[in-house]
Write an enzyme that holds these catalytic residues in place. Structure first.
Site, PDB file in Angstrom:
ATOM      1  N   ARG A   5       0.830  -1.217   0.000  1.00  0.00           N
ATOM      2  CA  ARG A   5       0.000   0.000   0.000  1.00  0.00           C
ATOM      3  C   ARG A   5       0.858   1.258   0.000  1.00  0.00           C
ATOM      4  O   ARG A   5       0.533   2.234  -0.674  1.00  0.00           O
ATOM      5  CB  ARG A   5      -0.948   0.016   1.195  1.00  0.00           C
ATOM      6  CG  ARG A   5      -2.036  -1.049   1.123  1.00  0.00           C
ATOM      7  CD  ARG A   5      -2.866  -1.083   2.379  1.00  0.00           C
ATOM      8  NE  ARG A   5      -2.004  -1.380   3.523  1.00  0.00           N
ATOM      9  CZ  ARG A   5      -2.261  -1.006   4.771  1.00  0.00           C
ATOM     10  NH1 ARG A   5      -3.342  -0.317   5.055  1.00  0.00           N
ATOM     11  NH2 ARG A   5      -1.439  -1.326   5.742  1.00  0.00           N
ATOM     12  N   ASN A  25      -6.143  -2.699   2.488  1.00  0.00           N
ATOM     13  CA  ASN A  25      -6.152  -4.151   2.622  1.00  0.00           C
ATOM     14  C   ASN A  25      -7.581  -4.648   2.750  1.00  0.00           C
ATOM     15  O   ASN A  25      -8.400  -4.027   3.427  1.00  0.00           O
ATOM     16  CB  ASN A  25      -5.377  -4.581   3.868  1.00  0.00           C
ATOM     17  CG  ASN A  25      -3.880  -4.459   3.707  1.00  0.00           C
ATOM     18  OD1 ASN A  25      -3.356  -4.389   2.599  1.00  0.00           O
ATOM     19  ND2 ASN A  25      -3.175  -4.430   4.822  1.00  0.00           N
TER      20      ASN A  25
END
Length: 92
Positions: free
Chosen positions: A20, A38
């Site tokens: 990320r 996520n």
């Protein structure tokens, strides 16, 4: 060039490897807004909005494997129409 938004789901070893954060870095470098988050199934959801060519570059980066620590198996994407204004690229 026109502005577009996509939503993508990235599968493979993409959680716990900085995916990320490196996606955020790459998206900001390309001048995009959106987020990376996520999901419970082990994938990462990415929303990216900006100039069409820049969004395509991020998609190519995701499909090519993202950060070195990740192992991307597949990337699915579709056009997206966010419900609110995205002013930055964030981690969720």
């Amino acid at each position: 060039m026109s502005k577009v938004c996509i939503i993508a789901w990235v599968y493979g070893r993409v959680q716990g490897v900085g995916f990320r954060y490196t996606t955020q870095y790459e998206a900001k470098r390309l001048g995009l807004t959106g987020y990376a988050k996520n999901l419970d199934d082990g994938s990462v959801e990415v929303v990216a909005c900006g100039e069409e060519g820049q969004v395509e570059k991020l998609m190519q980066w995701l499909k090519s494997g993202g950060p070195r620590s990740a192992r991307v198996e597949r990337v699915l994407s579709e056009p997206h129409h966010p419900s609110g204004e995205l002013t930055d690229f964030r981690i969720r």
